[in-house]
Design a protein around this motif. Sequence first.
Motif, PDB file in Angstrom:
ATOM      1  N   MET A   1       0.828  -1.199   0.000  1.00 13.23           N
ATOM      2  CA  MET A   1       0.000   0.000   0.000  1.00 13.23           C
ATOM      3  C   MET A   1       0.868   1.257   0.000  1.00 13.23           C
ATOM      4  SD  MET A   1      -2.991  -1.195   2.715  1.00 13.23           S
ATOM      5  CE  MET A   1      -1.861  -2.015   3.840  1.00 13.23           C
ATOM      6  N   VAL A   2       0.386   2.277  -0.671  1.00  9.31           N
ATOM      7  CA  VAL A   2       0.975   3.611  -0.602  1.00  9.31           C
ATOM      8  C   VAL A   2      -0.187   4.585  -0.430  1.00  9.31           C
ATOM      9  CG1 VAL A   2       3.008   3.065  -1.988  1.00  9.31           C
ATOM     10  CG2 VAL A   2       0.949   3.903  -3.118  1.00  9.31           C
ATOM     11  N   GLY A   3       0.032   5.669   0.282  1.00  9.07           N
ATOM     12  CA  GLY A   3      -1.053   6.597   0.564  1.00  9.07           C
ATOM     13  C   GLY A   3      -0.688   8.031   0.264  1.00  9.07           C
ATOM     14  N   THR A   4      -1.711   8.867   0.191  1.00  7.12           N
ATOM     15  CA  THR A   4      -1.518  10.299  -0.008  1.00  7.12           C
ATOM     16  C   THR A   4      -2.491  11.054   0.893  1.00  7.12           C
ATOM     17  OG1 THR A   4      -1.612  12.121  -1.638  1.00  7.12           O
ATOM     18  CG2 THR A   4      -3.091  10.263  -1.996  1.00  7.12           C
ATOM     19  N   VAL A   5      -2.038  12.192   1.401  1.00  9.70           N
ATOM     20  CA  VAL A   5      -2.870  13.014   2.274  1.00  9.70           C
ATOM     21  C   VAL A   5      -2.824  14.451   1.771  1.00  9.70           C
ATOM     22  CG1 VAL A   5      -0.969  13.450   3.898  1.00  9.70           C
ATOM     23  CG2 VAL A   5      -3.352  13.668   4.677  1.00  9.70           C
ATOM     24  N   ARG A   6      -3.931  15.161   1.946  1.00 14.45           N
ATOM     25  CA  ARG A   6      -4.020  16.562   1.523  1.00 14.45           C
ATOM     26  C   ARG A   6      -4.754  17.368   2.582  1.00 14.45           C
ATOM     27  NH1 ARG A   6      -7.146  18.937  -3.879  1.00 14.45           N
ATOM     28  NH2 ARG A   6      -6.050  20.950  -3.971  1.00 14.45           N
ATOM     29  N   ASP A   7      -4.482  18.650   2.623  1.00 11.46           N
ATOM     30  CA  ASP A   7      -5.133  19.568   3.555  1.00 11.46           C
ATOM     31  C   ASP A   7      -6.647  19.367   3.528  1.00 11.46           C
ATOM     32  OD1 ASP A   7      -6.591  22.473   3.635  1.00 11.46           O
ATOM     33  OD2 ASP A   7      -4.980  22.342   5.110  1.00 11.46           O
ATOM     34  N   PRO A   8      -7.256  19.148   4.674  1.00 10.84           N
ATOM     35  CA  PRO A   8      -8.696  18.834   4.706  1.00 10.84           C
ATOM     36  C   PRO A   8      -9.583  19.943   4.158  1.00 10.84           C
ATOM     37  CG  PRO A   8      -7.816  19.141   6.936  1.00 10.84           C
ATOM     38  CD  PRO A   8      -6.651  19.060   6.018  1.00 10.84           C
ATOM     39  N   VAL A   9      -9.215  21.203   4.366  1.00  8.52           N
ATOM     40  CA  VAL A   9     -10.047  22.286   3.849  1.00  8.52           C
ATOM     41  C   VAL A   9      -9.961  22.342   2.329  1.00  8.52           C
ATOM     42  CG1 VAL A   9     -10.498  24.764   3.904  1.00  8.52           C
ATOM     43  CG2 VAL A   9      -9.755  23.596   5.980  1.00  8.52           C
ATOM     44  N   ALA A  10      -8.779  22.110   1.764  1.00  8.39           N
ATOM     45  CA  ALA A  10      -8.629  22.088   0.309  1.00  8.39           C
ATOM     46  C   ALA A  10      -9.469  20.973  -0.302  1.00  8.39           C
ATOM     47  CB  ALA A  10      -7.159  21.914  -0.062  1.00  8.39           C
ATOM     48  N   VAL A  11      -9.477  19.816   0.350  1.00  8.52           N
ATOM     49  CA  VAL A  11     -10.287  18.701  -0.135  1.00  8.52           C
ATOM     50  C   VAL A  11     -11.769  19.040  -0.039  1.00  8.52           C
ATOM     51  CG1 VAL A  11     -10.976  16.318   0.354  1.00  8.52           C
ATOM     52  CG2 VAL A  11      -8.556  16.950   0.419  1.00  8.52           C
ATOM     53  N   ALA A  12     -12.190  19.537   1.110  1.00  8.49           N
ATOM     54  CA  ALA A  12     -13.600  19.860   1.320  1.00  8.49           C
ATOM     55  C   ALA A  12     -14.077  20.932   0.347  1.00  8.49           C
ATOM     56  CB  ALA A  12     -13.823  20.312   2.762  1.00  8.49           C
ATOM     57  N   GLU A  13     -13.247  21.942   0.117  1.00  9.59           N
ATOM     58  CA  GLU A  13     -13.630  23.008  -0.800  1.00  9.59           C
ATOM     59  C   GLU A  13     -13.719  22.490  -2.232  1.00  9.59           C
ATOM     60  OE1 GLU A  13     -14.519  26.826  -2.384  1.00  9.59           O
ATOM     61  OE2 GLU A  13     -14.865  25.794  -0.484  1.00  9.59           O
ATOM     62  N   SER A  14     -12.800  21.607  -2.624  1.00 14.30           N
ATOM     63  CA  SER A  14     -12.845  21.030  -3.965  1.00 14.30           C
ATOM     64  C   SER A  14     -14.127  20.221  -4.163  1.00 14.30           C
ATOM     65  CB  SER A  14     -11.613  20.138  -4.185  1.00 14.30           C
ATOM     66  OG  SER A  14     -11.652  19.536  -5.458  1.00 14.30           O
TER      67      SER A  14
END
Length: 243
Positions: A124-137
């Motif tokens: 497995m490999v994973g990726t994480v992103r700023d939660p507000v950026a994700v929510a806004e997108s």
Amino acid sequence: MARVPGQRVIAILGMHRSGTSSLAGSLEEHGLFLGEGDVGGKGQWNRKGNRESARLTRLHEQLLKANGGTWDRPPHQVDWSPEFKKRRDRFIRSRAARPVWGFKDPRTLLVIEGWRDALPELEMVGTVRDPVAVAESLRRRRGDDDLHGWLELWFTYNERLLGLYQSRPFPIIDFDLPAEEYQRRLESLAAHLGLQRQRRSERFFEPSLRSAQETPTMELPNEVRQLHGRLVTIAAEQDLAPA
């Protein structure tokens, strides 16, 4: 038995709009086979394609529906019926000739147990992103105002990502790194996985793949802020030396 002895399979994990396509496309250009024909090309929300197998996405969507949920209303539990196990195994067998292959679909985080049952050595490999950026997108994509609802969904997916990491650590990459540092991290990750660049002329990742729209400033719920901080710290502290 669906799995092929000695074959490597890599699952690319992460919340929707969190850089999973960028990670998948970058590993694909280093030789990771994702599929032929049915792998998503460019579209409105993914200029270079989401790199997802349409066949796999249908399987996951129908599995979630059979368990009373959807990607944005995750069921509390996912049971793989014999029918869905057969479809999963057929998908695995269709890759039997590939010594190393992978798959990417954010829904995988909701149904991962069935894949680990079939593929005990699943990498497995994973990726994480700023939660507000994700929510806004996601808010813009749906055309609604429920930013807090999308933050809750970010937490659901990423809590599962952290739980998987805690059970068996694997590489995680931070999609919010500055572009050059992010690209270097991608190269290090590919080398860590034993993959080598196949296409020298261009790179899948471009800074323009990230949303250019401004991310709103807001106070995050404590559990979201703490989970994001934990995952970012894990990503920053990992040593991705070649395997």
